[in-house]
Enzyme design. Sequence first.
Site, PDB file in Angstrom:
ATOM      1  N   GLY A   8     -16.076   2.103  37.139  1.00 25.43           N
ATOM      2  CA  GLY A   8     -17.343   2.757  37.503  1.00 25.43           C
ATOM      3  C   GLY A   8     -17.674   3.848  36.496  1.00 25.43           C
ATOM      4  N   GLU A 157     -14.232  13.766  44.641  1.00 26.25           N
ATOM      5  CA  GLU A 157     -14.834  14.580  43.588  1.00 26.25           C
ATOM      6  C   GLU A 157     -15.853  15.542  44.203  1.00 26.25           C
ATOM      7  OE1 GLU A 157     -13.975  14.967  40.356  1.00 26.25           O
ATOM      8  OE2 GLU A 157     -15.347  16.596  40.791  1.00 26.25           O
ATOM      9  N   LEU A 217     -16.231  14.331  53.181  1.00 26.00           N
ATOM     10  CA  LEU A 217     -17.417  14.189  54.035  1.00 26.00           C
ATOM     11  C   LEU A 217     -17.745  15.528  54.691  1.00 26.00           C
ATOM     12  CD1 LEU A 217     -16.752  10.747  55.789  1.00 26.00           C
ATOM     13  CD2 LEU A 217     -18.175  11.223  53.789  1.00 26.00           C
ATOM     14  N   ALA A 219     -17.069  18.565  53.570  1.00 29.64           N
ATOM     15  CA  ALA A 219     -17.607  19.529  52.599  1.00 29.64           C
ATOM     16  C   ALA A 219     -19.102  19.286  52.397  1.00 29.64           C
ATOM     17  CB  ALA A 219     -16.859  19.414  51.273  1.00 29.64           C
ATOM     18  N   ALA A 221     -21.153  17.765  54.401  1.00 29.08           N
ATOM     19  CA  ALA A 221     -21.878  18.045  55.649  1.00 29.08           C
ATOM     20  C   ALA A 221     -22.095  19.551  55.805  1.00 29.08           C
ATOM     21  CB  ALA A 221     -21.099  17.477  56.839  1.00 29.08           C
ATOM     22  N   LEU A 223     -22.191  21.832  53.402  1.00 35.35           N
ATOM     23  CA  LEU A 223     -23.136  22.318  52.389  1.00 35.35           C
ATOM     24  C   LEU A 223     -24.571  21.987  52.804  1.00 35.35           C
ATOM     25  CD1 LEU A 223     -21.199  21.283  49.147  1.00 35.35           C
ATOM     26  CD2 LEU A 223     -21.721  23.619  49.882  1.00 35.35           C
ATOM     27  N   CYS A 272     -26.032  11.868  47.615  1.00 32.50           N
ATOM     28  CA  CYS A 272     -24.857  11.991  48.483  1.00 32.50           C
ATOM     29  C   CYS A 272     -25.039  12.674  49.828  1.00 32.50           C
ATOM     30  CB  CYS A 272     -23.735  12.657  47.720  1.00 32.50           C
ATOM     31  SG  CYS A 272     -23.116  11.571  46.421  1.00 32.50           S
ATOM     32  N   PHE A 334     -33.997  15.310  41.649  1.00 38.35           N
ATOM     33  CA  PHE A 334     -33.677  15.960  42.930  1.00 38.35           C
ATOM     34  C   PHE A 334     -33.267  17.415  42.788  1.00 38.35           C
ATOM     35  CE2 PHE A 334     -29.048  16.428  43.589  1.00 38.35           C
ATOM     36  CZ  PHE A 334     -28.542  15.747  42.496  1.00 38.35           C
TER      37      PHE A 334
HETATM   38  P1  NAD Z   1     -23.181   5.504  40.107  1.00 39.85           P
HETATM   39  O1  NAD Z   1     -24.017   4.508  40.782  1.00 39.85           O
HETATM   40  O2  NAD Z   1     -23.765   6.426  39.096  1.00 39.85           O
HETATM   41  O3  NAD Z   1     -21.954   4.756  39.364  1.00 39.85           O
HETATM   42  C1  NAD Z   1     -21.209   3.733  39.934  1.00 39.85           C
HETATM   43  C2  NAD Z   1     -20.901   2.693  38.859  1.00 39.85           C
HETATM   44  O4  NAD Z   1     -19.966   1.747  39.374  1.00 39.85           O
HETATM   45  C3  NAD Z   1     -22.114   1.882  38.399  1.00 39.85           C
HETATM   46  O5  NAD Z   1     -22.299   2.050  37.009  1.00 39.85           O
HETATM   47  C4  NAD Z   1     -21.758   0.425  38.770  1.00 39.85           C
HETATM   48  O6  NAD Z   1     -22.226  -0.518  37.826  1.00 39.85           O
HETATM   49  C5  NAD Z   1     -20.245   0.487  38.777  1.00 39.85           C
HETATM   50  N1  NAD Z   1     -19.610  -0.567  39.562  1.00 39.85           N
HETATM   51  C6  NAD Z   1     -19.872  -0.983  40.820  1.00 39.85           C
HETATM   52  N2  NAD Z   1     -19.026  -1.964  41.206  1.00 39.85           N
HETATM   53  C7  NAD Z   1     -18.193  -2.177  40.160  1.00 39.85           C
HETATM   54  C8  NAD Z   1     -17.081  -3.061  39.944  1.00 39.85           C
HETATM   55  N3  NAD Z   1     -16.666  -3.882  40.906  1.00 39.85           N
HETATM   56  N4  NAD Z   1     -16.455  -3.025  38.748  1.00 39.85           N
HETATM   57  C9  NAD Z   1     -16.865  -2.182  37.768  1.00 39.85           C
HETATM   58  N5  NAD Z   1     -17.902  -1.306  37.922  1.00 39.85           N
HETATM   59  C10 NAD Z   1     -18.551  -1.311  39.101  1.00 39.85           C
HETATM   60  O7  NAD Z   1     -22.461   6.350  41.259  1.00 39.85           O
HETATM   61  P2  NAD Z   1     -21.937   7.862  41.188  1.00 39.85           P
HETATM   62  O8  NAD Z   1     -23.048   8.802  41.397  1.00 39.85           O
HETATM   63  O9  NAD Z   1     -21.056   8.014  40.007  1.00 39.85           O
HETATM   64  O10 NAD Z   1     -21.055   7.907  42.518  1.00 39.85           O
HETATM   65  C11 NAD Z   1     -19.836   7.212  42.614  1.00 39.85           C
HETATM   66  C12 NAD Z   1     -19.109   7.686  43.848  1.00 39.85           C
HETATM   67  O11 NAD Z   1     -18.792   9.085  43.714  1.00 39.85           O
HETATM   68  C13 NAD Z   1     -19.903   7.569  45.140  1.00 39.85           C
HETATM   69  O12 NAD Z   1     -19.022   7.226  46.171  1.00 39.85           O
HETATM   70  C14 NAD Z   1     -20.427   8.961  45.366  1.00 39.85           C
HETATM   71  O13 NAD Z   1     -20.615   9.249  46.728  1.00 39.85           O
HETATM   72  C15 NAD Z   1     -19.318   9.826  44.815  1.00 39.85           C
HETATM   73  N6  NAD Z   1     -19.734  11.144  44.317  1.00 39.85           N
HETATM   74  C16 NAD Z   1     -20.876  11.272  43.583  1.00 39.85           C
HETATM   75  C17 NAD Z   1     -21.235  12.521  43.068  1.00 39.85           C
HETATM   76  C18 NAD Z   1     -22.479  12.708  42.248  1.00 39.85           C
HETATM   77  O14 NAD Z   1     -22.798  13.833  41.938  1.00 39.85           O
HETATM   78  N7  NAD Z   1     -23.189  11.675  41.870  1.00 39.85           N
HETATM   79  C19 NAD Z   1     -20.399  13.630  43.286  1.00 39.85           C
HETATM   80  C20 NAD Z   1     -19.236  13.450  44.031  1.00 39.85           C
HETATM   81  C21 NAD Z   1     -18.912  12.198  44.542  1.00 39.85           C
HETATM   82  C1  UGA Z   2     -23.541  17.922  46.053  1.00 40.62           C
HETATM   83  C2  UGA Z   2     -22.403  18.915  46.269  1.00 40.62           C
HETATM   84  O1  UGA Z   2     -22.843  20.222  45.897  1.00 40.62           O
HETATM   85  C3  UGA Z   2     -21.176  18.537  45.441  1.00 40.62           C
HETATM   86  O2  UGA Z   2     -20.094  19.419  45.733  1.00 40.62           O
HETATM   87  C4  UGA Z   2     -20.777  17.103  45.781  1.00 40.62           C
HETATM   88  O3  UGA Z   2     -19.677  16.694  44.993  1.00 40.62           O
HETATM   89  C5  UGA Z   2     -21.951  16.176  45.539  1.00 40.62           C
HETATM   90  O4  UGA Z   2     -23.085  16.611  46.338  1.00 40.62           O
HETATM   91  C6  UGA Z   2     -21.689  14.759  45.930  1.00 40.62           C
HETATM   92  O5  UGA Z   2     -20.819  14.478  46.730  1.00 40.62           O
HETATM   93  O6  UGA Z   2     -22.435  13.937  45.389  1.00 40.62           O
HETATM   94  P1  UGA Z   2     -25.384  17.538  44.182  1.00 40.62           P
HETATM   95  O7  UGA Z   2     -26.024  16.691  45.226  1.00 40.62           O
HETATM   96  O8  UGA Z   2     -25.179  16.969  42.838  1.00 40.62           O
HETATM   97  O9  UGA Z   2     -23.929  17.998  44.694  1.00 40.62           O
HETATM   98  O10 UGA Z   2     -26.220  18.880  43.980  1.00 40.62           O
HETATM   99  P2  UGA Z   2     -26.412  20.202  44.880  1.00 40.62           P
HETATM  100  O11 UGA Z   2     -26.425  21.361  43.971  1.00 40.62           O
HETATM  101  O12 UGA Z   2     -25.458  20.259  45.991  1.00 40.62           O
HETATM  102  O13 UGA Z   2     -27.884  20.025  45.435  1.00 40.62           O
HETATM  103  C7  UGA Z   2     -28.193  19.047  46.412  1.00 40.62           C
HETATM  104  C8  UGA Z   2     -29.615  19.255  46.898  1.00 40.62           C
HETATM  105  O14 UGA Z   2     -29.701  20.426  47.700  1.00 40.62           O
HETATM  106  C9  UGA Z   2     -30.644  19.441  45.773  1.00 40.62           C
HETATM  107  O15 UGA Z   2     -31.823  18.753  46.101  1.00 40.62           O
HETATM  108  C10 UGA Z   2     -30.857  20.941  45.752  1.00 40.62           C
HETATM  109  O16 UGA Z   2     -32.093  21.304  45.235  1.00 40.62           O
HETATM  110  C11 UGA Z   2     -30.739  21.259  47.229  1.00 40.62           C
HETATM  111  N1  UGA Z   2     -30.381  22.675  47.494  1.00 40.62           N
HETATM  112  C12 UGA Z   2     -29.197  23.170  47.057  1.00 40.62           C
HETATM  113  C13 UGA Z   2     -31.237  23.470  48.228  1.00 40.62           C
HETATM  114  O17 UGA Z   2     -32.314  23.021  48.656  1.00 40.62           O
HETATM  115  N2  UGA Z   2     -30.879  24.776  48.487  1.00 40.62           N
HETATM  116  C14 UGA Z   2     -29.700  25.300  48.067  1.00 40.62           C
HETATM  117  O18 UGA Z   2     -29.435  26.493  48.346  1.00 40.62           O
HETATM  118  C15 UGA Z   2     -28.839  24.478  47.323  1.00 40.62           C
END
Ligand code: NAD
Ligand code: UGA
Length: 442
Positions: A8, A157, A217, A219, A221, A223, A272, A334
């Site tokens: 991924g 993460e 989940l 954390a 929730a 936030l 997320c 976003f």
């Molecule tokens: P994303 O969609 O950007 O990336 C996922 C990647 O996985 C894609 O490029 C997809 O092509 C690849 N993929 C899917 N199935 C596959 C397979 N079988 N083999 C190889 N590659 C494959 O997603 P993301 O934003 O990086 O999120 C990934 C996970 O991390 C999610 O569970 C999300 O909840 C979590 N997460 C995201 C964030 C964030 O800020 N985006 C922060 C913390 C946790």
């Molecule tokens: C959030 C969490 O902050 C990360 O810790 C977590 O890893 C991640 O989700 C995830 O699991 O994907 P992210 O969604 O990237 O990160 O960005 P945030 O800074 O949390 O902002 C989320 C949304 O809330 C944005 O739309 C932002 O504008 C909004 N926000 C944030 C507010 O409206 N008010 C605030 O005070 C803070």
Amino acid sequence: MVKICCIGAGYVGGPTMAVIAIKCPAIEVVVVDISKPRIDAWNSDTLPIYEPGLDDVVKACRGKNLFFSTDVEKHVAEADIIFVSVNTPTKTRGLGAGKAADLTYWESAARMIADVSKSDKIVVEKSTVPVKTAEAIEKILTHNSKGINYQILSNPEFLAEGTAIEDLFKPDRVLIGGRETPGGQKAVQALKEVYAHWVPEANIITTNLWSAELSKLAANAFLAQRISSVNAMSALCEATGANVSEVSYAIGKDSRIGPKFLNASVGFGGSCFQKDILNLVYICECNGLPEVANYWKQVIKINDYQKSRFVNRVVSSMFNTVSGKKIAVLGFAFKKDTGDTRETPAIDVCKGLVGDKAQVSIYDPQVTEEQIQRDLAMNKFDWDHPMHLQPTSPTAVKQKLDYQKIFDNMQKPAFVFDGRNVVDAEKLREMGFIVYSIGKPL
Ligand code: NAD
Ligand code: UGA
């Protein structure tokens, strides 16, 4: 040399592995993905995601100990530690549709690991998954194990987009959950050693598997709940003449509450928060806890309320109709410093305005016109109002808006609706604008 493979190459896999590579020169890190365009972009000068500081980190180690490849099976087979960082969106069909996490990608990754592995592996859940997922993954791997020993770890993460590199360099904590068996603890130790290259030991928390899975989940929730709480207050502020920024500051001074994450807004977005809370709600329901499920559901409901309240405010201020009126939307992602539009509140706001027949023009320096069109066309939305998009230019990012010029060119009365409380409302009012800021007196 320890070999790491991450399945991924998305917003999490790419930056996380780049930081492991730069901090651990003796570890070979390969990020694999089934998407060829994504991998090609990681190997090019234009990375597939925008994240401050990411380019420098990737450039410093790509081709040395950091590689991006579509040869998924080869690199999985060779790795000692496999991170799984695939997407885990909300299910759209079948059992639990609209709430439960869709683990299709996860399951197919696990089955592929079982198919191609020839040596013992540590499999790390990096994706956000429902609590108890490790048990399911363990079943898939051990029932197809061919004598190979697998240890599953949960290492969620916590990075936020826009500050991913900063968060990865200096995480508040790293969380590692594993089985409480000698084999499980040995695997926890191995992963801990990777992070210990740059994270102080006191900041590396180890727990059992289920605590680690659930903490992620929980954390998100908590936030999101803070944002919905302050947004709920913003509605009351508008009704009473209180100022939500003053209220946030006053309550945030209490060290038990703290000042962060109390900015009222048009609503939270991102891939997320909503997905993870829906997932939490579903897990509570499945565990016979409807009261707990309903408690968390309110966080989403207030967020939806805040988005529609904003649209209603725009329409009602402009004499109860925006039909035919030209509205410029500045910013579509976003949040700032990202080009990610997943679940951006801008989608709901733009759809709401277009639903009332406004002529909407959207500009975001990090988001392409095609992406905006795709986002707004989702959910079979009947899109019959073409948008006028500015061409993206890198200099526009740094340009300051000339509000006086904007005011002079607008029909009067000229309105500004600030969904993030970022404009200097007083200054704009002096120019003649009518300014609506969330949670503040007019
Ligand atoms: P994303 O969609 O950007 O990336 C996922 C990647 O996985 C894609 O490029 C997809 O092509 C690849 N993929 C899917 N199935 C596959 C397979 N079988 N083999 C190889 N590659 C494959 O997603 P993301 O934003 O990086 O999120 C990934 C996970 O991390 C999610 O569970 C999300 O909840 C979590 N997460 C995201 C964030 C964030 O800020 N985006 C922060 C913390 C946790
Ligand atoms: C959030 C969490 O902050 C990360 O810790 C977590 O890893 C991640 O989700 C995830 O699991 O994907 P992210 O969604 O990237 O990160 O960005 P945030 O800074 O949390 O902002 C989320 C949304 O809330 C944005 O739309 C932002 O504008 C909004 N926000 C944030 C507010 O409206 N008010 C605030 O005070 C803070």
